[in-house]
Design a protein around this motif. Structure first.
Motif, PDB file in Angstrom:
ATOM      1  N   ASP A 150       0.862  -1.185   0.000  1.00  0.00           N
ATOM      2  CA  ASP A 150       0.000   0.000   0.000  1.00  0.00           C
ATOM      3  C   ASP A 150       0.898   1.235   0.000  1.00  0.00           C
ATOM      4  N   VAL A 176       5.237  -8.615   0.560  1.00  0.00           N
ATOM      5  CA  VAL A 176       5.402 -10.075   0.630  1.00  0.00           C
ATOM      6  C   VAL A 176       4.475 -10.686  -0.418  1.00  0.00           C
ATOM      7  N   LYS A 184       0.481 -10.743  -1.393  1.00  0.00           N
ATOM      8  CA  LYS A 184      -0.435 -11.332  -0.400  1.00  0.00           C
ATOM      9  C   LYS A 184      -1.420 -10.268   0.037  1.00  0.00           C
TER      10      LYS A 184
HETATM   11  P1  AMP Z   1      -4.449  -4.310   6.061  1.00  0.00           P
HETATM   12  O1  AMP Z   1      -4.810  -5.294   7.131  1.00  0.00           O
HETATM   13  O2  AMP Z   1      -4.774  -4.745   4.693  1.00  0.00           O
HETATM   14  O3  AMP Z   1      -4.928  -2.914   6.394  1.00  0.00           O
HETATM   15  O4  AMP Z   1      -2.870  -4.211   6.085  1.00  0.00           O
HETATM   16  C1  AMP Z   1      -2.188  -3.880   7.280  1.00  0.00           C
HETATM   17  C2  AMP Z   1      -0.756  -3.592   6.945  1.00  0.00           C
HETATM   18  O5  AMP Z   1      -0.183  -4.741   6.352  1.00  0.00           O
HETATM   19  C3  AMP Z   1      -0.611  -2.443   5.934  1.00  0.00           C
HETATM   20  O6  AMP Z   1       0.495  -1.643   6.311  1.00  0.00           O
HETATM   21  C4  AMP Z   1      -0.354  -3.174   4.652  1.00  0.00           C
HETATM   22  O7  AMP Z   1       0.397  -2.415   3.730  1.00  0.00           O
HETATM   23  C5  AMP Z   1       0.453  -4.365   5.145  1.00  0.00           C
HETATM   24  N1  AMP Z   1       0.408  -5.433   4.159  1.00  0.00           N
HETATM   25  C6  AMP Z   1      -0.698  -6.004   3.613  1.00  0.00           C
HETATM   26  N2  AMP Z   1      -0.343  -6.914   2.677  1.00  0.00           N
HETATM   27  C7  AMP Z   1       1.009  -6.906   2.633  1.00  0.00           C
HETATM   28  C8  AMP Z   1       1.973  -7.620   1.863  1.00  0.00           C
HETATM   29  N3  AMP Z   1       1.614  -8.503   0.958  1.00  0.00           N
HETATM   30  N4  AMP Z   1       3.269  -7.346   2.081  1.00  0.00           N
HETATM   31  C9  AMP Z   1       3.658  -6.434   2.999  1.00  0.00           C
HETATM   32  N5  AMP Z   1       2.794  -5.733   3.766  1.00  0.00           N
HETATM   33  C10 AMP Z   1       1.494  -5.965   3.583  1.00  0.00           C
END
Ligand code: AMP
Length: 286
Positions: A150, A176, A184
């Motif tokens: 993001d 990741v 992911k």
């Molecule tokens: P979310 O639960 O989708 O709001 O994500 C929480 C945090 O995890 C945010 O800072 C996202 O950018 C991070 N995040 C989500 N997916 C990934 C990923 N595939 N790789 C690294 N960080 C991630």
């Protein structure tokens, strides 16, 4: 591992840690944890004495017709993951805990937001920074960890802490990915098997755009068109945007220069996927 629901209790506990001079690392999430989140938690664990993980699906950052009511949740799994990784506190507030009444104050983001996801999600980043301002006050972290998946969020959150002087270091963590390159995401479970297969084309498309720049292409539109064609030819998804902008300022560029982001959002039947690459004018990944 403490599980805290009440904002006041979290603030009391983190104040105590601060008085003891403990470094607090904070990982804000919306739950349904996967290896992307795990990477953020691991890094926070390495760099801090206390790790606070928040799990809150923040209604303020969802617009009309978005997936607030379908956002996947699995509390028990999340607790298990957090325990396994040595999280000290999970903050699991209810919407009522966070917003007991309709908020009188909501923050507005005026830059870095009329492009990429901000363009098609008006008010989204306002909702993100409003909840983060609350969470930073409650959690009192020295560092907060955000995923580069993001990347626009990282750019906006950096502006939040700089403009409003939050004493928090923002730590960006590389995306990741699944073995086939798909970033992911909690939303990947909403892809049909065929869409899941097609979705690996998103990273390939971005990489082909980056390669064009590496090979000397200077036409921004040419790069965007090639990425567009690749996604159209390899998926049934509907492209929301393909952008090549400066990063982190997220301004248009005439030709490859400085640090840039090549980003896309693709809508499938029940999931909108985003991905990006950040690189320099030679196409070297940053
Ligand atoms: P979310 O639960 O989708 O709001 O994500 C929480 C945090 O995890 C945010 O800072 C996202 O950018 C991070 N995040 C989500 N997916 C990934 C990923 N595939 N790789 C690294 N960080 C991630």
């Amino acid at each position: 591992m403490k599980i805290i629901e009440s904002p006041e209790e979290l603030q009391k506990v983190t104040s105590n840690y601060r008085v003891q001079g403990k470094k607090i690392g904070f990982v804000p999430t919306m739950g349904f944890l996967h290896e992307g989140h795990e990477q953020l938690i691991r890094q926070a664990k390495q760099q801090n004495e206390i790790v606070v993980l928040s799990i809150f699906v923040n209604p303020l950052q969802f617009g009309e017709g978005e997936d607030l009511n379908h956002y996947p949740r699995d509390e028990e799994h999340d607790k298990e993951v957090a325990r396994k990784l040595g999280v000290d506190i999970i903050f699991f507030p209810t919407v009522k805990n966070m917003y007991p009444t309709e908020p009188a104050i909501k923050l507005t983001v005026t830059k870095r937001t009329n492009v990429l996801c901000g363009k098609s999600r008006p008010g989204h980043f306002g909702g993100v920074v409003t909840v983060l301002a609350k969470l930073f006050h409650l959690c009192q972290p020295s560092s907060a960890y955000f995923g580069m998946k993001d990347a626009q969020q990282v750019a906006v959150v950096e502006a939040l802490v700089n403009d409003l002087n939050f004493p928090v270091e923002i730590v960006p963590v590389p995306t990741v990915r699944e073995p086939d390159g798909l970033a992911k995401s909690s939303r990947n479970v909403n892809l049909s098997p065929q869409e899941r297969e097609e979705a690996s084309a998103i990273l390939k498309a971005l990489q082909s755009g980056r390669k064009m720049i590496q090979d000397g292409e200077t036409g921004i539109e040419n790069v965007k068109t090639a990425v567009n064609t690749f996604i159209e030819n390899n998926t049934h998804g509907k492209i929301d945007y393909i952008e090549l902008l400066s990063y982190p300022s997220l301004e248009p560029v005439d030709k490859p220069m400085g640090q840039m982001i090549l980003a896309t959002a693709v809508k499938f039947e029940r999931a909108r996927l985003i991905d990006n690459l950040v690189f320099d004018s030679n196409g070297e990944i940053i």
